[in-house]
Design a protein around this motif. Sequence first.
Motif, mmCIF file in Angstrom:
data_model
loop_
_atom_site.group_PDB
_atom_site.id
_atom_site.type_symbol
_atom_site.label_atom_id
_atom_site.label_comp_id
_atom_site.label_asym_id
_atom_site.label_seq_id
_atom_site.Cartn_x
_atom_site.Cartn_y
_atom_site.Cartn_z
ATOM 1 N N LEU A 3 -74.130 15.185 -125.520
ATOM 2 C CA LEU A 3 -74.128 14.950 -124.088
ATOM 3 C C LEU A 3 -74.916 16.063 -123.430
ATOM 4 O O LEU A 3 -74.902 17.205 -123.885
ATOM 5 N N LEU A 4 -75.574 15.719 -122.359
ATOM 6 C CA LEU A 4 -76.363 16.678 -121.601
ATOM 7 C C LEU A 4 -75.570 17.121 -120.387
ATOM 8 O O LEU A 4 -75.025 16.289 -119.657
ATOM 9 N N THR A 5 -75.463 18.425 -120.203
ATOM 10 C CA THR A 5 -74.920 18.945 -118.949
ATOM 11 C C THR A 5 -76.068 19.625 -118.232
ATOM 12 O O THR A 5 -76.891 20.299 -118.856
ATOM 13 N N LEU A 6 -76.129 19.432 -116.950
ATOM 14 C CA LEU A 6 -77.205 20.019 -116.161
ATOM 15 C C LEU A 6 -76.644 21.052 -115.211
ATOM 16 O O LEU A 6 -75.567 20.865 -114.643
ATOM 17 N N ARG A 18 -77.636 22.002 -121.025
ATOM 18 C CA ARG A 18 -77.178 22.217 -122.401
ATOM 19 C C ARG A 18 -76.937 20.868 -123.050
ATOM 20 O O ARG A 18 -76.476 19.932 -122.398
ATOM 21 N N LEU A 19 -77.231 20.791 -124.336
ATOM 22 C CA LEU A 19 -76.883 19.624 -125.133
ATOM 23 C C LEU A 19 -75.639 19.978 -125.928
ATOM 24 O O LEU A 19 -75.653 20.905 -126.734
ATOM 25 N N LEU A 20 -74.551 19.250 -125.660
ATOM 26 C CA LEU A 20 -73.273 19.553 -126.290
ATOM 27 C C LEU A 20 -72.881 18.454 -127.269
ATOM 28 O O LEU A 20 -72.778 17.286 -126.876
ATOM 29 N N PRO A 21 -72.649 18.817 -128.536
ATOM 30 C CA PRO A 21 -72.160 17.805 -129.468
ATOM 31 C C PRO A 21 -70.727 17.436 -129.122
ATOM 32 O O PRO A 21 -69.936 18.284 -128.710
ATOM 33 N N THR A 22 -70.408 16.162 -129.242
ATOM 34 C CA THR A 22 -69.056 15.685 -128.967
ATOM 35 C C THR A 22 -68.760 14.485 -129.858
ATOM 36 O O THR A 22 -69.676 13.859 -130.383
ATOM 37 N N PHE A 23 -67.494 14.190 -130.017
ATOM 38 C CA PHE A 23 -67.094 13.023 -130.793
ATOM 39 C C PHE A 23 -66.995 11.832 -129.859
ATOM 40 O O PHE A 23 -66.381 11.921 -128.788
ATOM 41 N N LEU A 24 -67.549 10.743 -130.280
ATOM 42 C CA LEU A 24 -67.583 9.558 -129.441
ATOM 43 C C LEU A 24 -66.200 8.974 -129.204
ATOM 44 O O LEU A 24 -65.885 8.546 -128.112
ATOM 45 N N HIS A 25 -65.355 8.975 -130.191
ATOM 46 C CA HIS A 25 -64.058 8.312 -130.082
ATOM 47 C C HIS A 25 -62.911 9.296 -129.859
ATOM 48 O O HIS A 25 -61.843 9.138 -130.403
ATOM 49 N N ASP A 26 -63.145 10.294 -128.999
ATOM 50 C CA ASP A 26 -62.073 11.263 -128.760
ATOM 51 C C ASP A 26 -61.235 10.902 -127.533
ATOM 52 O O ASP A 26 -60.430 11.688 -127.071
ATOM 53 N N GLY A 27 -61.438 9.688 -127.017
ATOM 54 C CA GLY A 27 -60.663 9.249 -125.850
ATOM 55 C C GLY A 27 -61.230 9.721 -124.537
ATOM 56 O O GLY A 27 -60.724 9.395 -123.477
ATOM 57 N N SER A 61 -87.265 12.761 -115.797
ATOM 58 C CA SER A 61 -87.142 14.009 -115.047
ATOM 59 C C SER A 61 -86.688 13.740 -113.612
ATOM 60 O O SER A 61 -85.774 14.399 -113.102
ATOM 61 N N ASN A 62 -87.297 12.757 -112.967
ATOM 62 C CA ASN A 62 -86.916 12.409 -111.598
ATOM 63 C C ASN A 62 -85.480 11.904 -111.535
ATOM 64 O O ASN A 62 -84.733 12.236 -110.613
ATOM 65 N N ALA A 63 -85.083 11.092 -112.521
ATOM 66 C CA ALA A 63 -83.706 10.586 -112.552
ATOM 67 C C ALA A 63 -82.710 11.731 -112.714
ATOM 68 O O ALA A 63 -81.697 11.797 -112.012
ATOM 69 N N LEU A 64 -82.992 12.643 -113.639
ATOM 70 C CA LEU A 64 -82.078 13.764 -113.875
ATOM 71 C C LEU A 64 -81.958 14.650 -112.641
ATOM 72 O O LEU A 64 -80.870 15.113 -112.300
ATOM 73 N N LYS A 65 -83.071 14.880 -111.973
ATOM 74 C CA LYS A 65 -83.025 15.691 -110.754
ATOM 75 C C LYS A 65 -82.193 15.004 -109.675
ATOM 76 O O LYS A 65 -81.469 15.654 -108.936
ATOM 77 N N ARG A 66 -82.281 13.690 -109.611
ATOM 78 C CA ARG A 66 -81.545 12.934 -108.603
ATOM 79 C C ARG A 66 -80.044 12.908 -108.890
ATOM 80 O O ARG A 66 -79.226 12.983 -107.988
ATOM 81 N N PHE A 67 -79.662 12.804 -110.172
ATOM 82 C CA PHE A 67 -78.263 12.580 -110.506
ATOM 83 C C PHE A 67 -77.514 13.814 -110.984
ATOM 84 O O PHE A 67 -76.339 13.713 -111.311
ATOM 85 N N ARG A 68 -78.177 14.960 -111.046
ATOM 86 C CA ARG A 68 -77.427 16.139 -111.480
ATOM 87 C C ARG A 68 -76.369 16.480 -110.440
ATOM 88 O O ARG A 68 -76.508 16.176 -109.268
ATOM 89 N N GLY A 69 -75.308 17.086 -110.904
ATOM 90 C CA GLY A 69 -74.154 17.361 -110.042
ATOM 91 C C GLY A 69 -74.453 18.378 -108.959
ATOM 92 O O GLY A 69 -75.331 19.219 -109.092
ATOM 93 N N GLU A 70 -73.713 18.266 -107.900
ATOM 94 C CA GLU A 70 -73.814 19.238 -106.819
ATOM 95 C C GLU A 70 -72.518 20.035 -106.806
ATOM 96 O O GLU A 70 -71.565 19.677 -106.136
ATOM 97 N N GLY A 71 -72.469 21.095 -107.600
ATOM 98 C CA GLY A 71 -71.282 21.929 -107.655
ATOM 99 C C GLY A 71 -70.386 21.609 -108.836
ATOM 100 O O GLY A 71 -69.738 22.487 -109.373
ATOM 101 N N ASP A 72 -70.324 20.356 -109.242
ATOM 102 C CA ASP A 72 -69.492 19.962 -110.375
ATOM 103 C C ASP A 72 -70.354 19.804 -111.622
ATOM 104 O O ASP A 72 -71.507 19.385 -111.539
ATOM 105 N N MET A 73 -69.778 20.108 -112.770
ATOM 106 C CA MET A 73 -70.494 19.889 -114.018
ATOM 107 C C MET A 73 -70.476 18.392 -114.315
ATOM 108 O O MET A 73 -69.444 17.742 -114.225
ATOM 109 N N VAL A 74 -71.623 17.839 -114.609
ATOM 110 C CA VAL A 74 -71.763 16.424 -114.898
ATOM 111 C C VAL A 74 -72.204 16.277 -116.343
ATOM 112 O O VAL A 74 -73.100 16.987 -116.806
ATOM 113 N N PHE A 75 -71.570 15.372 -117.066
ATOM 114 C CA PHE A 75 -71.959 15.068 -118.436
ATOM 115 C C PHE A 75 -72.762 13.779 -118.422
ATOM 116 O O PHE A 75 -72.296 12.759 -117.897
ATOM 117 N N LEU A 76 -73.948 13.842 -118.989
ATOM 118 C CA LEU A 76 -74.853 12.705 -118.981
ATOM 119 C C LEU A 76 -75.250 12.337 -120.408
ATOM 120 O O LEU A 76 -75.309 13.197 -121.290
#
Length: 184
Positions: A3-6, A18-27, A61-76
Amino acid sequence: IRLLTLASERSDDPLHGRLLPTFLHDGQSNYRDISYCWGEPVLSSHINTEGTEYRNTLSLSNALKRFRGEGDMVFLWCDSLCINQVDIEEHNWQVTMMADVYEQVSSVVIWLGEACKWMKLLKCLSNVPTENLATDLKRFCADPLASFRGGEDIVNALRRFLGAPYFQRLWLFQELALGRNIIF
């Protein structure tokens, strides 16, 4: 999966994350899928992730700039960054998991490009009367040009909208059918 956090910055700041490894089926389904069209196959933009620079398309790049969080960490999750495009074995393995990725997203955020491109369509559609939607839709399907005032504008705008490269994408139906909370 990855997952990408911006870093939440102003929309015109360079992309860092950051690119964070995660398990898909962790609920956990606290990530968003960025649904976009790659656009021109020119890797003209970049994102820096902890010292590693990933090149990407201007559209992403344009999409990521538009949807990155404003104050909150967003996982994409976005295919071109979260799937290793260079490692063919890993890439092929990740592709087999696409349905699971889409089923577990908290939302699918659709990026069609800059909003002004579709404003005429939205303006036309906002003028369509909705008091009796079923009757209006039947009339529209029977004769779109005569159904509403400005019907020709609506039909032409819809043709252009649905003819956009985004709607020709292979993964579109899977994203929309399996994803939740579709956001334009």
